[in-house]
Design a protein around this motif. Sequence first.
Motif, PDB file in Angstrom:
ATOM      1  N   GLY A 224     100.047  49.759  64.430  1.00  0.00           N
ATOM      2  CA  GLY A 224     100.004  49.662  62.690  1.00  0.00           C
ATOM      3  C   GLY A 224      99.896  48.318  62.109  1.00  0.00           C
ATOM      4  O   GLY A 224      99.644  48.452  60.825  1.00  0.00           O
ATOM      5  N   PHE A 225     100.170  47.251  62.919  1.00  0.00           N
ATOM      6  CA  PHE A 225      99.981  45.900  62.370  1.00  0.00           C
ATOM      7  C   PHE A 225      98.610  45.545  61.735  1.00  0.00           C
ATOM      8  O   PHE A 225      97.524  45.801  62.402  1.00  0.00           O
ATOM      9  N   ARG A 226      98.655  45.023  60.348  1.00  0.00           N
ATOM     10  CA  ARG A 226      96.921  44.404  59.885  1.00  0.00           C
ATOM     11  C   ARG A 226      97.311  43.261  59.492  1.00  0.00           C
ATOM     12  O   ARG A 226      98.504  42.951  58.683  1.00  0.00           O
ATOM     13  N   ALA A 227      96.485  42.292  59.798  1.00  0.00           N
ATOM     14  CA  ALA A 227      96.372  40.993  59.018  1.00  0.00           C
ATOM     15  C   ALA A 227      95.879  40.906  57.778  1.00  0.00           C
ATOM     16  O   ALA A 227      94.631  41.118  57.645  1.00  0.00           O
ATOM     17  N   THR A 228      96.443  41.215  56.606  1.00  0.00           N
ATOM     18  CA  THR A 228      95.878  41.534  55.401  1.00  0.00           C
ATOM     19  C   THR A 228      95.384  40.268  54.898  1.00  0.00           C
ATOM     20  O   THR A 228      96.130  39.340  54.455  1.00  0.00           O
ATOM     21  N   GLY A 229      94.130  40.284  54.433  1.00  0.00           N
ATOM     22  CA  GLY A 229      93.524  39.008  53.714  1.00  0.00           C
ATOM     23  C   GLY A 229      93.214  38.018  54.394  1.00  0.00           C
ATOM     24  O   GLY A 229      92.845  36.946  53.728  1.00  0.00           O
ATOM     25  N   ALA A 230      93.509  37.963  55.777  1.00  0.00           N
ATOM     26  CA  ALA A 230      93.249  36.652  56.445  1.00  0.00           C
ATOM     27  C   ALA A 230      91.756  36.428  56.685  1.00  0.00           C
ATOM     28  O   ALA A 230      90.983  37.307  57.229  1.00  0.00           O
ATOM     29  N   THR A 231      91.197  35.046  56.148  1.00  0.00           N
ATOM     30  CA  THR A 231      89.947  34.699  56.301  1.00  0.00           C
ATOM     31  C   THR A 231      89.604  34.187  57.695  1.00  0.00           C
ATOM     32  O   THR A 231      90.486  34.092  58.644  1.00  0.00           O
ATOM     33  N   ALA A 232      88.345  33.992  57.779  1.00  0.00           N
ATOM     34  CA  ALA A 232      88.029  33.504  59.428  1.00  0.00           C
ATOM     35  C   ALA A 232      88.649  32.097  59.710  1.00  0.00           C
ATOM     36  O   ALA A 232      89.109  31.797  60.867  1.00  0.00           O
ATOM     37  N   LEU A 233      88.643  31.295  58.609  1.00  0.00           N
ATOM     38  CA  LEU A 233      89.360  29.950  58.782  1.00  0.00           C
ATOM     39  C   LEU A 233      90.837  30.007  59.039  1.00  0.00           C
ATOM     40  O   LEU A 233      91.440  29.388  60.203  1.00  0.00           O
ATOM     41  N   GLU A 234      91.468  30.898  58.443  1.00  0.00           N
ATOM     42  CA  GLU A 234      92.814  31.281  58.660  1.00  0.00           C
ATOM     43  C   GLU A 234      93.063  31.838  60.225  1.00  0.00           C
ATOM     44  O   GLU A 234      94.095  31.540  60.802  1.00  0.00           O
TER      45      GLU A 234
ATOM     46  N   LEU B  13     102.606  30.684  60.809  1.00  0.00           N
ATOM     47  CA  LEU B  13     101.767  31.808  61.312  1.00  0.00           C
ATOM     48  C   LEU B  13     101.796  32.999  60.366  1.00  0.00           C
ATOM     49  O   LEU B  13     100.749  33.625  60.055  1.00  0.00           O
ATOM     50  N   ARG B  14     103.048  33.247  59.616  1.00  0.00           N
ATOM     51  CA  ARG B  14     103.298  34.388  58.997  1.00  0.00           C
ATOM     52  C   ARG B  14     102.220  34.025  57.572  1.00  0.00           C
ATOM     53  O   ARG B  14     101.674  35.190  56.847  1.00  0.00           O
ATOM     54  N   GLY B  15     102.410  32.812  57.019  1.00  0.00           N
ATOM     55  CA  GLY B  15     101.361  32.663  55.840  1.00  0.00           C
ATOM     56  C   GLY B  15     100.009  32.711  56.371  1.00  0.00           C
ATOM     57  O   GLY B  15      99.001  33.127  55.521  1.00  0.00           O
ATOM     58  N   LEU B  16      99.528  32.336  57.483  1.00  0.00           N
ATOM     59  CA  LEU B  16      98.151  32.446  57.912  1.00  0.00           C
ATOM     60  C   LEU B  16      97.686  33.934  57.901  1.00  0.00           C
ATOM     61  O   LEU B  16      96.368  34.263  57.617  1.00  0.00           O
ATOM     62  N   LEU B  17      98.459  34.751  58.439  1.00  0.00           N
ATOM     63  CA  LEU B  17      97.920  36.068  58.958  1.00  0.00           C
ATOM     64  C   LEU B  17      98.295  36.908  57.561  1.00  0.00           C
ATOM     65  O   LEU B  17      97.488  38.123  57.204  1.00  0.00           O
ATOM     66  N   LEU B  18      99.332  36.736  56.834  1.00  0.00           N
ATOM     67  CA  LEU B  18      99.693  37.761  55.639  1.00  0.00           C
ATOM     68  C   LEU B  18      99.672  37.329  54.292  1.00  0.00           C
ATOM     69  O   LEU B  18      99.955  38.061  53.176  1.00  0.00           O
ATOM     70  N   GLY B  19      99.216  35.921  54.422  1.00  0.00           N
ATOM     71  CA  GLY B  19      99.039  35.263  52.842  1.00  0.00           C
ATOM     72  C   GLY B  19     100.234  34.965  52.306  1.00  0.00           C
ATOM     73  O   GLY B  19     100.296  34.634  50.960  1.00  0.00           O
ATOM     74  N   THR B  20     101.481  34.994  52.967  1.00  0.00           N
ATOM     75  CA  THR B  20     102.766  34.437  52.137  1.00  0.00           C
ATOM     76  C   THR B  20     102.677  32.838  52.146  1.00  0.00           C
ATOM     77  O   THR B  20     101.684  32.079  52.576  1.00  0.00           O
ATOM     78  N   GLU B  21     103.656  32.367  51.399  1.00  0.00           N
ATOM     79  CA  GLU B  21     103.597  30.894  51.044  1.00  0.00           C
ATOM     80  C   GLU B  21     103.951  30.267  52.436  1.00  0.00           C
ATOM     81  O   GLU B  21     104.832  30.468  53.106  1.00  0.00           O
TER      82      GLU B  21
END
Length: 263
Positions: free
Chosen positions: A138-148, A223-231
């Motif tokens: 069930g994991f999904r990288a929400t909102g991660a762009t190609a650059l991220e 890594l958490r920020g890149l995949l999930l959009g956290t600070e």
Amino acid sequence: MSALSLAVRDSHTMLRRNLLHARRYPSLTLNLLLTPVMLLLLFVYIFGDVMSAGIGAGGAGRSAYLAYLVPGILMLTIGSSTIGSAVSVSMDMTEGIIARFRTMAIHRGSVLIGHVIGSVLQCVMSVVLVGAVAVAIGFRATGATALEWILAVGLLALVSLALTWIAVGMGLSSPNVEAASNNAMPLMILPLLSSAFVPVDAMPGWFRPIAEYQPFTPAIETLRGLLLGTEIGHNGWLAVAWCLVLSALGYFWSTSLFNRDPK
């Protein structure tokens, strides 16, 4: 043949040798891979509801904690995989093959380069396999762009390179294979003492400096920020700095041990 072409040729040969060893003896890789997979399933399905409440997302249940957990598990996978590098190098040093290589007309550094590149490739493959398990549950990288995504892969490779050089030094400095495996255990234990499972702010005050001022926490938060959009904040620069320092330290330590005349 020039020195550069000789180094490239011999390093490629040593890389093939290490990959063949990994393919013929997969039990070590599978055993090291089993730990992060088991921790992932254990913390999601057994502790997921309780842990999600601890990170302030109790209403979302296991899915919120799964998203929080996966970046830390991926870093733990790298730390676990590099233990195999220490064991492999120690086996070469204690079984006499290095003494044979020293008598042959091969580039001296190609042996270590083959180990390092082979280990980084195995780390990346292990991360892909553990990531596939995370996606399957069930994991999904929400909102991660190609650059991220590119930056995330680059970070994982950089951490793999840094920890591999440290593991190679541990393997070279160990008197036997068992000692090499034990000496490299901190590479798997340190992620357990980081922000991989719970935020640093939720830890006891006396323990927070241990979790905060170590290499895994900034790498996990980046890594958490890149995949999930956290600070990400300053963690990105700290993660890169830690990787560069550990790579340089591991490289000079390993090469000095390897180039030392045998007793």
